[in-house]
Design an enzyme around this catalytic site. Structure first.
Site, PDB file in Angstrom:
ATOM      1  N   ASP A  52      37.475  47.449  41.787  1.00 20.36           N
ATOM      2  CA  ASP A  52      38.183  48.019  40.262  1.00 20.36           C
ATOM      3  C   ASP A  52      38.484  46.631  39.837  1.00 20.36           C
ATOM      4  O   ASP A  52      39.189  47.395  38.913  1.00 20.36           O
ATOM      5  CB  ASP A  52      38.924  49.525  40.905  1.00 20.36           C
ATOM      6  CG  ASP A  52      39.626  49.246  42.249  1.00 20.36           C
ATOM      7  OD1 ASP A  52      39.356  47.922  42.610  1.00 20.36           O
ATOM      8  OD2 ASP A  52      40.164  50.158  43.125  1.00 20.36           O
ATOM      9  N   SER A  53      38.451  45.790  40.319  1.00 19.09           N
ATOM     10  CA  SER A  53      39.655  44.650  39.458  1.00 19.09           C
ATOM     11  C   SER A  53      38.182  44.423  37.816  1.00 19.09           C
ATOM     12  O   SER A  53      39.226  44.168  37.037  1.00 19.09           O
ATOM     13  CB  SER A  53      39.507  43.641  40.212  1.00 19.09           C
ATOM     14  OG  SER A  53      38.212  43.156  40.724  1.00 19.09           O
ATOM     15  N   ASP A  91      34.050  49.406  45.385  1.00 24.27           N
ATOM     16  CA  ASP A  91      34.915  50.138  45.294  1.00 24.27           C
ATOM     17  C   ASP A  91      34.796  51.977  45.127  1.00 24.27           C
ATOM     18  O   ASP A  91      34.290  51.789  43.293  1.00 24.27           O
ATOM     19  CB  ASP A  91      36.178  49.466  43.820  1.00 24.27           C
ATOM     20  CG  ASP A  91      36.925  48.610  44.859  1.00 24.27           C
ATOM     21  OD1 ASP A  91      37.012  49.640  46.407  1.00 24.27           O
ATOM     22  OD2 ASP A  91      36.715  47.765  44.253  1.00 24.27           O
ATOM     23  N   LYS A 121      34.151  51.317  49.356  1.00 20.09           N
ATOM     24  CA  LYS A 121      35.172  50.440  49.591  1.00 20.09           C
ATOM     25  C   LYS A 121      36.099  50.415  49.386  1.00 20.09           C
ATOM     26  O   LYS A 121      36.494  51.849  47.898  1.00 20.09           O
ATOM     27  CB  LYS A 121      34.854  48.798  49.570  1.00 20.09           C
ATOM     28  CG  LYS A 121      36.888  48.220  49.497  1.00 20.09           C
ATOM     29  CD  LYS A 121      36.537  46.936  49.501  1.00 20.09           C
ATOM     30  CE  LYS A 121      37.400  46.578  48.184  1.00 20.09           C
ATOM     31  NZ  LYS A 121      39.288  47.137  48.233  1.00 20.09           N
ATOM     32  N   GLU A 123      40.625  51.979  49.425  1.00 24.32           N
ATOM     33  CA  GLU A 123      41.402  51.267  50.318  1.00 24.32           C
ATOM     34  C   GLU A 123      42.318  52.730  51.522  1.00 24.32           C
ATOM     35  O   GLU A 123      42.259  53.570  50.973  1.00 24.32           O
ATOM     36  CB  GLU A 123      42.587  51.520  49.195  1.00 24.32           C
ATOM     37  CG  GLU A 123      42.293  49.818  48.532  1.00 24.32           C
ATOM     38  CD  GLU A 123      43.203  49.677  46.488  1.00 24.32           C
ATOM     39  OE1 GLU A 123      44.189  50.695  46.750  1.00 24.32           O
ATOM     40  OE2 GLU A 123      42.682  49.373  46.248  1.00 24.32           O
ATOM     41  N   GLU A 190      44.182  42.175  52.076  1.00 26.84           N
ATOM     42  CA  GLU A 190      45.178  41.603  51.068  1.00 26.84           C
ATOM     43  C   GLU A 190      46.156  40.873  50.973  1.00 26.84           C
ATOM     44  O   GLU A 190      46.974  42.590  51.676  1.00 26.84           O
ATOM     45  CB  GLU A 190      44.476  42.256  49.774  1.00 26.84           C
ATOM     46  CG  GLU A 190      44.926  41.713  48.151  1.00 26.84           C
ATOM     47  CD  GLU A 190      44.489  42.850  47.231  1.00 26.84           C
ATOM     48  OE1 GLU A 190      43.513  43.152  47.123  1.00 26.84           O
ATOM     49  OE2 GLU A 190      45.160  42.466  46.167  1.00 26.84           O
TER      50      GLU A 190
HETATM   51  O1  KIV Z   1      38.578  44.923  43.477  1.00 22.85           O
HETATM   52  C1  KIV Z   1      38.998  44.125  43.622  1.00 22.85           C
HETATM   53  O2  KIV Z   1      37.979  42.659  43.402  1.00 22.85           O
HETATM   54  C2  KIV Z   1      38.642  43.811  45.436  1.00 22.85           C
HETATM   55  C3  KIV Z   1      39.252  42.269  45.792  1.00 22.85           C
HETATM   56  C4  KIV Z   1      40.008  41.516  45.318  1.00 22.85           C
HETATM   57  C5  KIV Z   1      39.313  42.456  47.222  1.00 22.85           C
HETATM   58  O3  KIV Z   1      39.403  44.481  45.900  1.00 22.85           O
END
Ligand code: KIV
Length: 272
Positions: A52-53, A91, A121, A123, A190
């Site tokens: 989600d980055s 994510d 994934k 959190e 992280e």
């Molecule tokens: O969204 C992302 O890029 C991440 C990584 C930093 C692990 O969750």
């Protein structure tokens, strides 16, 4: 998922687990589009994370919170089309799993069905236990994410190192064990102290994948745009830049502009 494409074996959860067992480090990078995913996959990356980055590096938002499930699915579809070998993990974006386990399951099913990705994934630890159970019961592999969890940035208030104090470190150790017990196949850690990563990684059977979490994680992940120097001003201590693409692309662009203005491009050989 264990099918082969030509000579290239597909990376699966079993392959990832076997890497930890034999002490081979796992290499993970983010990808959000077809062209970059193709390069990273051909280079031999083990896991591509449609993170989600994307909210930051692709859309220019300050945080990961605004990106939607539909946008994540769009990015995931583009990545999956490019990949022959890597495992693709997507994510679950903010708001797509926190409310309850039913919403978490339906978001995960949409990701798997509409993008063809191999895992999701999310959190958090004990707070998202029911959601993880329900997603796993549907046969969808889940990667956990503890430590600095950027979807909670407004709770933390800063992006500094997490779990430096014993109380938070103990919660992280407990959450890591819980995620393993629930059946997560791997865990992102992280921005936590290296010693805590070592303890957690040694205490788990499943692999840990660190970002800013030291050398003792079972694998490493970076945001590809940071690693390639496309994001110019982001320079945390944990980041190793392998290229300075912001400057290189800028120079190439200046060169192109100059050629066009000077009527040097296209040349005789570059026209029909
Ligand atoms: O969204 C992302 O890029 C991440 C990584 C930093 C692990 O969750």
């Amino acid at each position: 998922m264990s099918a082969t494409t030509g000579e290239i074996k597909r990376v699966t959860t079993h392959v990832i687990q076997a890497m930890k067992t034999r002490g081979e480090k796992i290499a993970m990078l983010t990808a959000y589009d077809f062209s970059m995913a193709r390069i990273l996959d051909e280079a031999g990356i083990d896991i591509l994370l449609v993170g989600d980055s994307a909210s930051n590096v692709m859309a220019g938002h300050e945080t990961t919170l605004p990106i939607t499930l539909d946008q994540m699915i769009y990015h995931a579809q583009s990545v999956v089309r490019a990949v022959h070998r890597a495992m693709v993990v997507v994510d679950l974006p903010f708001g797509s799993y926190q409310a309850n386990s039913e919403i978490a399951l339906s978001s995960s099913i949409r990701i798997m069905k509409e993008s063809g990705a191999h895992a999701v994934k999310l959190e958090g630890g004990a707070e998202v236990e029911e959601s993880i159970k329900r997603i796993l019961m549907a046969g969808i592999p889940v990667m956990g994410h503890l430590g600095l969890t950027p979807q909670s940035i407004y709770k933390f208030g800063t992006y500094t190192v997490r779990a430096k104090e014993e109380e938070e470190a103990q919660k992280l150790r407990d959450d890591a064990k819980l995620l393993e017990t629930l059946g997560c196949f791997a865990l992102v850690l992280e921005k936590i102290p290296a010693q805590l990563t070592k303890t957690v990684s040694e205490s788990l059977e499943i692999p840990t994948i660190g970002i800013g979490a030291g050398m003792d994680a079972d694998g490493q992940v970076l945001v590809t745009h940071d690693m390639l120097g496309i994001t110019k001003d982001f320079k945390p201590r944990f980041l190793r830049r392998y290229l300075e693409l912001f400057d290189a692309i800028g120079e190439a662009t200046k060169h192109y502009i100059a050629d066009v203005k000077a009527k040097d491009f296209p040349s005789d050989k570059e026209q029909y």
